[in-house]
Design a protein around this motif. Sequence first.
Motif, PDB file in Angstrom:
ATOM      1  N   MET A  47       0.819  -1.207   0.000  1.00  0.00           N
ATOM      2  CA  MET A  47       0.000   0.000   0.000  1.00  0.00           C
ATOM      3  C   MET A  47       0.854   1.260   0.000  1.00  0.00           C
ATOM      4  N   LYS A  48       0.482   2.212  -0.827  1.00  0.00           N
ATOM      5  CA  LYS A  48       1.161   3.499  -0.829  1.00  0.00           C
ATOM      6  C   LYS A  48       0.613   4.376   0.291  1.00  0.00           C
ATOM      7  N   PRO A  49       1.431   5.286   0.818  1.00  0.00           N
ATOM      8  CA  PRO A  49       0.892   6.221   1.820  1.00  0.00           C
ATOM      9  C   PRO A  49      -0.226   7.061   1.208  1.00  0.00           C
ATOM     10  N   GLY A  50      -1.228   7.354   2.020  1.00  0.00           N
ATOM     11  CA  GLY A  50      -2.356   8.132   1.538  1.00  0.00           C
ATOM     12  C   GLY A  50      -3.452   7.316   0.887  1.00  0.00           C
ATOM     13  N   THR A  51      -3.284   5.991   0.848  1.00  0.00           N
ATOM     14  CA  THR A  51      -4.313   5.133   0.259  1.00  0.00           C
ATOM     15  C   THR A  51      -5.638   5.297   0.998  1.00  0.00           C
ATOM     16  N   ASP A  52      -6.717   5.417   0.261  1.00  0.00           N
ATOM     17  CA  ASP A  52      -8.053   5.483   0.846  1.00  0.00           C
ATOM     18  C   ASP A  52      -8.368   4.123   1.471  1.00  0.00           C
ATOM     19  N   PRO A  53      -8.642   4.070   2.793  1.00  0.00           N
ATOM     20  CA  PRO A  53      -8.927   2.774   3.424  1.00  0.00           C
ATOM     21  C   PRO A  53     -10.113   2.045   2.801  1.00  0.00           C
ATOM     22  N   LEU A  54     -11.044   2.803   2.220  1.00  0.00           N
ATOM     23  CA  LEU A  54     -12.235   2.203   1.633  1.00  0.00           C
ATOM     24  C   LEU A  54     -12.161   2.148   0.112  1.00  0.00           C
ATOM     25  N   GLY A  55     -10.983   2.393  -0.434  1.00  0.00           N
ATOM     26  CA  GLY A  55     -10.808   2.387  -1.875  1.00  0.00           C
ATOM     27  C   GLY A  55     -10.261   1.070  -2.394  1.00  0.00           C
ATOM     28  N   PRO A  56     -10.105   0.936  -3.715  1.00  0.00           N
ATOM     29  CA  PRO A  56      -9.681  -0.327  -4.316  1.00  0.00           C
ATOM     30  C   PRO A  56      -8.245  -0.719  -4.008  1.00  0.00           C
ATOM     31  N   ASP A  57      -7.387   0.256  -3.698  1.00  0.00           N
ATOM     32  CA  ASP A  57      -5.985  -0.069  -3.419  1.00  0.00           C
ATOM     33  C   ASP A  57      -5.750  -0.451  -1.957  1.00  0.00           C
ATOM     34  N   SER A  58      -6.790  -0.337  -1.148  1.00  0.00           N
ATOM     35  CA  SER A  58      -6.683  -0.739   0.252  1.00  0.00           C
ATOM     36  C   SER A  58      -6.596  -2.259   0.344  1.00  0.00           C
ATOM     37  N   VAL A  59      -5.710  -2.743   1.207  1.00  0.00           N
ATOM     38  CA  VAL A  59      -5.479  -4.181   1.342  1.00  0.00           C
ATOM     39  C   VAL A  59      -5.973  -4.646   2.708  1.00  0.00           C
ATOM     40  N   LEU A  60      -6.663  -5.754   2.700  1.00  0.00           N
ATOM     41  CA  LEU A  60      -7.192  -6.380   3.918  1.00  0.00           C
ATOM     42  C   LEU A  60      -6.546  -7.743   4.062  1.00  0.00           C
ATOM     43  N   GLY A  61      -6.010  -8.045   5.243  1.00  0.00           N
ATOM     44  CA  GLY A  61      -5.330  -9.317   5.449  1.00  0.00           C
ATOM     45  C   GLY A  61      -5.949 -10.154   6.546  1.00  0.00           C
ATOM     46  N   PHE A  62      -6.033 -11.470   6.321  1.00  0.00           N
ATOM     47  CA  PHE A  62      -6.439 -12.455   7.325  1.00  0.00           C
ATOM     48  C   PHE A  62      -5.251 -13.388   7.509  1.00  0.00           C
ATOM     49  N   ILE A  63      -4.679 -13.426   8.719  1.00  0.00           N
ATOM     50  CA  ILE A  63      -3.368 -14.044   8.877  1.00  0.00           C
ATOM     51  C   ILE A  63      -3.319 -14.944  10.109  1.00  0.00           C
ATOM     52  N   THR A  64      -2.719 -16.101   9.950  1.00  0.00           N
ATOM     53  CA  THR A  64      -2.510 -17.023  11.064  1.00  0.00           C
ATOM     54  C   THR A  64      -1.091 -16.844  11.609  1.00  0.00           C
ATOM     55  N   GLY A  65      -0.710 -17.711  12.529  1.00  0.00           N
ATOM     56  CA  GLY A  65       0.641 -17.699  13.075  1.00  0.00           C
ATOM     57  C   GLY A  65       1.155 -19.114  13.221  1.00  0.00           C
ATOM     58  N   PRO A  66       2.409 -19.285  13.598  1.00  0.00           N
ATOM     59  CA  PRO A  66       3.018 -20.616  13.608  1.00  0.00           C
ATOM     60  C   PRO A  66       2.417 -21.594  14.614  1.00  0.00           C
ATOM     61  N   THR A  67       1.836 -21.111  15.703  1.00  0.00           N
ATOM     62  CA  THR A  67       1.285 -22.063  16.682  1.00  0.00           C
ATOM     63  C   THR A  67      -0.069 -22.609  16.255  1.00  0.00           C
ATOM     64  N   SER A  68      -0.721 -21.943  15.313  1.00  0.00           N
ATOM     65  CA  SER A  68      -2.061 -22.343  14.897  1.00  0.00           C
ATOM     66  C   SER A  68      -2.038 -23.682  14.173  1.00  0.00           C
ATOM     67  N   ALA A  69      -3.028 -24.533  14.490  1.00  0.00           N
ATOM     68  CA  ALA A  69      -3.199 -25.845  13.842  1.00  0.00           C
ATOM     69  C   ALA A  69      -2.020 -26.780  14.071  1.00  0.00           C
ATOM     70  N   THR A  70      -1.344 -26.627  15.210  1.00  0.00           N
ATOM     71  CA  THR A  70      -0.177 -27.474  15.516  1.00  0.00           C
ATOM     72  C   THR A  70      -0.337 -28.266  16.815  1.00  0.00           C
ATOM     73  N   LYS A  71      -1.497 -28.207  17.442  1.00  0.00           N
ATOM     74  CA  LYS A  71      -1.808 -28.832  18.728  1.00  0.00           C
ATOM     75  C   LYS A  71      -1.236 -28.079  19.922  1.00  0.00           C
ATOM     76  N   ALA A  72      -0.580 -26.943  19.668  1.00  0.00           N
ATOM     77  CA  ALA A  72      -0.081 -26.139  20.783  1.00  0.00           C
ATOM     78  C   ALA A  72      -1.267 -25.515  21.511  1.00  0.00           C
TER      79      ALA A  72
END
Length: 621
Positions: A47-72
């Motif tokens: 994302m470039k600075p000044g990107t409109d949060p509600l515009g097409p260049d705005s990026v949305l992420g759904f992210i896991t981590g290393p402990t997930s799905a490992t029985k920890a």
Amino acid sequence: MLYGYAGKMLFIDLTTGEIEEKETPKELAEDFIGGYGFGAKILYDMMKPGTDPLGPDSVLGFITGPTSATKAWFGGRYTVVNKSPITGGWNDANSGGFFGPELKKAGYDALFIKGISPKPVYIYINDGKVEIRDASHLWGMDTKKVWEALKEETNEPRLRVSAIGPAGERVSLISCPINDGHRAPARGGTGPIMGSKKLKAIAVRGTQNIPVANPEKVLEINKKVTEAMKQSELAQAFGAYGTGVGTPASALNGDSPVKNWGGVGVVDFGEEKAEKMGSIALDRYKTKKYNCASCPLGCGAEYEVNDGRWPLGPTERPEYETAAAFGSTLLCGEPDAMLKCNEICNTYGFDTISAGMTIAWAMECYERGILTKEDLDGIELTWGNGEAIVNIMQKMADGEGCGAILCHGSQYAAKYWNKGEEYLQTASGIELPMHDPRHSPGLARTYKFDPTPGRHVKGGIGGVQMLEPIKEENYIFDGTGPADLGMTLFVEVLNASSMCYFSTLCAPPETVYEYIAAITGMNFDQETAFNTGLRIFMMRYAFNLREGIKPKDMTLTKRAVGEPPLEAGPLKGYSVDVEKLGRNFFKEAGIDFDSGLPDKALLEKLGGLDEVIKDIYGEDK
């Protein structure tokens, strides 16, 4: 092999329909772990600075981590990252339930979405097969109905879904997606990003195994955590009654805000109302215990509510934050009203903290004659009036009348009506959580100066103070930097790893590092953890800095720091020198408070921050 990771990330452009897989880089895992560590690095690059949060260049992420799905144990959370449409800066919010581990088992460590679809869509991911599907028939459905509809449509009864409700569809600034019916990455404007992209839901099903470097060690740590949990009275209480076990005490001892942060629990709320709003009293409705993925504690519960003014049928036990937001903050001792508001928020997709605090702001404005009965569509929004609270919440959910204004939060409403700004209780525009810095002074620094403002689970000395009785030494504001930074960086690692904050109730901090080492095979000692946590913090901080947001630009409302001090109750006379706490913290972190510039040599030493160095100092590393 990259142990502890699915090994792939997914990038989707909803404008073009392009779907791209990329390998999860080994250096990204080593430098940033996962969660908002991955998110901050990738959004900074995309994302470039000044990107409109509600515009097409705005990026949305759904992210896991290393402990997930490992029985920890406790490794079941996921993080949503975005540019906040409220603050204009960095935002992250995380959630429990089962969605995060399912995404990882479906083949992906992270999903990043940009663009805007011309019509409502949902993303379907099933063991590496990815589709963008039409969601026109789902548009208008509440979050629970969407989940059930998609289970039937995909013929996957074990499908996990993160979906917005009607609030997110209307791009409500305090809306959020809901997964598992009642778990939410709620804060900072996650829902309006999905709504603006016409993205109704993400549906995932996965059966893949995640490779672990030392599975026997993971099970060994699990046993240690289980034994520690048995010895912790707080863990046992949370396991039995959930986060709401402390609601009555917090309302009376100064931890919970009262009367839009202007009241005193023992004076204005009282013990009788406080007890009614706690989960010990409310668990008469309990039908079943609820555990998130890989959780040995189980702080959730399913309810069946068939009495009161709003019989709900099957519903969920409200969390402490919800009970306080719709309880002591509004002087409401009517549990059926709070349960109804919780259900509205879950089905329509609202952040319960911001929703309750927005009503608290409107309530004080009504009391003081700033908002009129006509402004509020004829509703007499008086303190403690449960029926009025539910009516306003329903209007916010439906986006009707005054609700079409209030559904965007208190800051938006104050600007829209051009009045009442002096009664906002916010951090850089985000409604404050339900823990008072006048009780736990370190929270003032976290609320005001964390790159994700207004959060109570971001680390720092306030998190420890919250669990203790009031101590006079907590109001000495010299020398707080080392402990504040150290505790913050521990939580950076904890959150990025996808572990639950409640793991800290059951085992010492180094247990998190042991899990990461056993799962990934990396050397993850105290020094590595400190540097990794600081690198993640710097990445989140740099996102804001590039947007022109410096520490001196961040705000926290005066009541939260005792200006003026309360004249009665446990917090009588207490105030917090939040600027001193901030200066202490940033000095220890290697950031100049006034200019906002981090030390270049420190950035170079940490590594993995070449683009940040280039952007700040105008040159490559």
